[in-house]
Write a protein that holds these residues in place. Structure first.
Motif, PDB file in Angstrom:
ATOM      1  N   HIS A 275      -5.732   9.094  -4.107  1.00 49.03           N
ATOM      2  CA  HIS A 275      -5.449   8.838  -2.703  1.00 49.03           C
ATOM      3  C   HIS A 275      -4.128   9.439  -2.215  1.00 49.03           C
ATOM      4  N   HIS A 292       2.396   6.322   6.662  1.00 56.09           N
ATOM      5  CA  HIS A 292       1.468   6.734   5.606  1.00 56.09           C
ATOM      6  C   HIS A 292       2.164   7.515   4.492  1.00 56.09           C
ATOM      7  N   LEU A 307      -0.279  10.008   1.698  1.00 55.97           N
ATOM      8  CA  LEU A 307      -1.684   9.626   1.765  1.00 55.97           C
ATOM      9  C   LEU A 307      -2.577  10.846   2.001  1.00 55.97           C
ATOM     10  N   ARG A 308      -3.632  10.955   1.178  1.00 56.20           N
ATOM     11  CA  ARG A 308      -4.624  12.009   1.387  1.00 56.20           C
ATOM     12  C   ARG A 308      -5.653  11.488   2.396  1.00 56.20           C
ATOM     13  N   ARG A 309      -5.662  12.048   3.581  1.00 55.21           N
ATOM     14  CA  ARG A 309      -6.573  11.580   4.621  1.00 55.21           C
ATOM     15  C   ARG A 309      -8.032  11.863   4.265  1.00 55.21           C
ATOM     16  N   THR A 310      -8.259  12.821   3.402  1.00 59.23           N
ATOM     17  CA  THR A 310      -9.643  13.157   3.041  1.00 59.23           C
ATOM     18  C   THR A 310     -10.316  12.046   2.246  1.00 59.23           C
ATOM     19  N   TYR A 312      -9.371   8.685   2.511  1.00 59.99           N
ATOM     20  CA  TYR A 312      -9.123   7.366   3.117  1.00 59.99           C
ATOM     21  C   TYR A 312      -9.501   7.445   4.591  1.00 59.99           C
ATOM     22  N   THR A 313     -10.336   6.530   5.039  1.00 55.50           N
ATOM     23  CA  THR A 313     -10.854   6.568   6.409  1.00 55.50           C
ATOM     24  C   THR A 313     -10.221   5.472   7.258  1.00 55.50           C
ATOM     25  N   PHE A 314      -9.726   5.848   8.428  1.00 54.75           N
ATOM     26  CA  PHE A 314      -9.231   4.874   9.388  1.00 54.75           C
ATOM     27  C   PHE A 314     -10.413   4.332  10.192  1.00 54.75           C
ATOM     28  N   LYS A 320      -5.068   1.338   9.559  1.00 56.33           N
ATOM     29  CA  LYS A 320      -3.991   2.311   9.743  1.00 56.33           C
ATOM     30  C   LYS A 320      -2.626   1.753   9.330  1.00 56.33           C
ATOM     31  N   ASP A 322       0.392   0.537   7.143  1.00 53.04           N
ATOM     32  CA  ASP A 322       0.844   0.960   5.820  1.00 53.04           C
ATOM     33  C   ASP A 322       0.728  -0.143   4.770  1.00 53.04           C
ATOM     34  N   ILE A 325      -2.853  -0.116   3.768  1.00 59.57           N
ATOM     35  CA  ILE A 325      -3.156   1.084   2.966  1.00 59.57           C
ATOM     36  C   ILE A 325      -2.685   0.887   1.530  1.00 59.57           C
TER      37      ILE A 325
END
Length: 411
Positions: A275, A292, A307-310, A312-314, A320, A322, A325
Motif C-alpha cells: 500500500h 496520505h 500511500l499508493r492510490r492504485t 487503496y480506494t476512497f 480519506k 489518515d 488509512i
C-alpha cells in the motif's frame, strides 16, 4: 436552525477566580494535584475531588453526593456567586500567539437529537450513563462542550465591540495562559446573537461527545419523571463553549505499537510495500507534511510512507482520513490491532515535541514501531459529521482546553 440561550451562571468572585479555575482533572500529575489540593483551598479541584477533605479515596455515588456538598460549601462561603440575570459569557483564552474568542451559552438537547448539533465520535454507553448519574446527583454542569460554527462577520463584529469593554475577569495562570471573560447582558445584543445562530444549519462538536450524550440521556430521564414537562426546564439544555472554526487548533495523535505481530523487520516492510511507497530518511527526524503521507520510526530509522492510490480506494469521507488509512492498511491487517480504544499494544501521543518522545520510546524498547501523521482539518471533521460517520479513536487533539469552574450551569 441552532438554538443558543443565555443562562444565569454560577461564577467565582473576582478576587478568587484565578485560584478557582483549574485544568481538567486528568491533566494533573499526582504530585501537582496533591500540591494544589493542599495549598489552594479555593481550587475547583476540591469540588470534584471531595475525598481529599477526609484523606480518603471516594468513588461512585458517594463521591457524587460529596461533590454536591463541596459545591454547596463554595456557594455558602461566597467563593461562588450566582448572576441575577441570564447572560452570554464571552471568554478569550490565549497562549503565545494563539487565541480563541468564544462564548459560554446553553445549547439544546433537542438540537442534539435532531442532528443540528453534529457529532464525529462514538460514545461508550456505560460512560454516558455514569456521567448522566453524576449530573443528576451533583445538580450542575461545569464542563462545557466545545463546539464550532462557521465564521460569521456579524457575530465577529458584536464580539469585537464587547471586548473593548472592561472584562469581568482578566488573569493569567501558571502555565502562561491568559484568560479574559466579559458578561453580555444587554437584551438587544443577546437577541441579535440568538437570531444569528438561528440562521445556522449546524454546530459541530469539537470536544465533549460524552458530555453532550450524557446531558441528552439525563434530559430523557428527567422528562419521564416530570409530568409537567414543558421543554423549557434547565435539564433540556447543556453548557457549551462556541468558537468560530478559524480559532480552533487541531493536533495529531501519533501511534506507537509494542510489537510487529510476529513479523521480522524485513517481513513487515515487504507487507507495507503493498500500500505504500517506502523511503528511508537520512535527514534525522522526519515529520510528514502532506495528507496520505506518514512518518514511521522502526529500529533506529525513520521512513516516509506514501500511500499508493492504485491499491487503496476512497469511498467516502472516512476512507480519506489518515487515521482510518493507517488503521485499514497497517494497524489492523498487518499488526493485528482491531480495537483501537482498548488494545493494550497500541499507545497514543500528542504535543509539540511528541515526535522526539515517540523516537525515544522506540529506542528504549517500550514500543517496536511508531507512526506520525499530519493533523486532521476542521473541513475533514465536518465532512465526517455531515455524513453521519465516526472517526477512529484519538484522531484529534483539540485546543483550546478550557478551565473548569469559570462558569457553571445549574440543572
Amino acid at each position: 436552525m441552532a438554538l443558543v440561550k443565555p443562562f444565569k451562571a454560577i461564577r467565582p468572585t473576582k478576587d478568587k477566580v484565578s485560584f478557582v479555575a483549574s485544568r481538567s482533572y486528568e491533566e494533573y500529575p499526582k504530585d501537582e494535584l496533591k500540591s494544589v489540593l493542599k495549598y489552594n483551598p479555593f481550587s475547583f479541584l476540591h469540588i470534584i475531588n471531595p475525598g481529599f477533605k477526609f484523606d480518603k479515596s471516594i468513588t461512585g455515588k458517594e463521591r457524587f453526593r460529596l461533590v454536591h456538598n463541596r459545591y454547596l460549601e463554595f456557594l455558602e462561603e461566597h467563593i461562588f456567586q450566582k448572576d441575577d440575570q441570564a447572560c452570554f459569557y464571552l471568554y478569550q483564552i490565549g497562549k503565545g500567539d494563539f487565541k480563541s474568542l468564544g462564548f459560554f451559552c446553553a445549547c439544546s438537547v433537542a438540537d442534539y437529537r435532531k442532528d443540528v448539533i453534529k457529532k464525529h465520535e462514538d460514545t461508550i454507553q456505560h460512560r454516558e450513563r455514569l456521567f448522566a448519574d453524576y449530573l443528576h446527583t451533583v445538580g450542575f454542569n461545569a464542563e462545557p462542550v466545545l463546539m464550532t460554527y462557521t465564521d460569521n462577520d456579524f457575530i465577529h463584529t458584536i464580539f469585537q465591540q464587547e471586548v473593548q469593554k472592561q472584562p469581568e475577569y482578566a488573569f493569567s495562570t501558571t502555565d502562561r495562559v491568559s484568560h479574559k471573560l466579559w458578561k453580555i447582558s444587554d437584551k438587544k445584543t443577546i437577541k441579535s446573537l440568538e437570531a444569528a445562530f438561528a440562521q445556522m444549519d449546524a454546530l459541530y462538536i469539537a470536544d465533549g461527545h460524552h458530555r453532550s450524550a450524557s446531558s441528552n440521556l439525563l434530559a430523557k430521564k428527567m422528562e419521564g419523571q416530570n409530568k409537567a414537562h414543558t421543554g423549557k426546564e434547565a435539564y433540556n439544555f447543556f453548557m457549551a463553549y462556541l468558537i468560530p472554526e478559524s480559532q480552533i487548533k487541531i493536533y495529531e495523535f501519533n501511534r506507537m505499537v509494542k510489537d510487529l505481530n510476529g513479523h521480522t523487520k524485513k517481513e513487515f516492510l515487504i507487507k507495507l510495500d503493498e500500500h505504500f511507497r517506502i523511503e528511508k530518511r537520512e535527514d534525522g527526524l522526519y515529520k510528514p507534511t502532506k495528507k496520505h503521507h506518514f512518518s514511521m520510526y522502526l529500529e533506529g530509522e525513520f521512513y516516509s510512507l506514501y500511500l499508493r492510490r492504485t491499491n487503496y480506494t476512497f469511498t467516502n469521507a472516512l476512507s480519506k482520513l489518515d487515521t482510518q488509512i493507517l488503521f485499514k492498511t497497517i494497524l489492523e491487517p498487518i499488526l493485528g490491532i482491531t480495537d483501537l480504544r482498548n488494545d493494550k499494544r497500541i499507545s497514543y501521543g500528542y504535543g509539540k515535541h511528541n515526535l522526539i518522545k515517540m523516537k525515544d520510546c522506540v529506542d528504549e524498547g517500550k514500543f517496536a514501531v511508531g507512526f506520525s501523521l499530519v493533523p486532521i482539518t476542521i473541513e475533514e471533521i465536518k465532512s465526517i459529521a455531515d455524513a453521519g460517520l465516526v472517526m477512529p479513536p484519538k484522531s484529534t487533539y483539540i485546543e483550546p482546553k478550557l478551565r473548569s469552574g469559570l462558569a457553571i450551569y445549574e440543572l
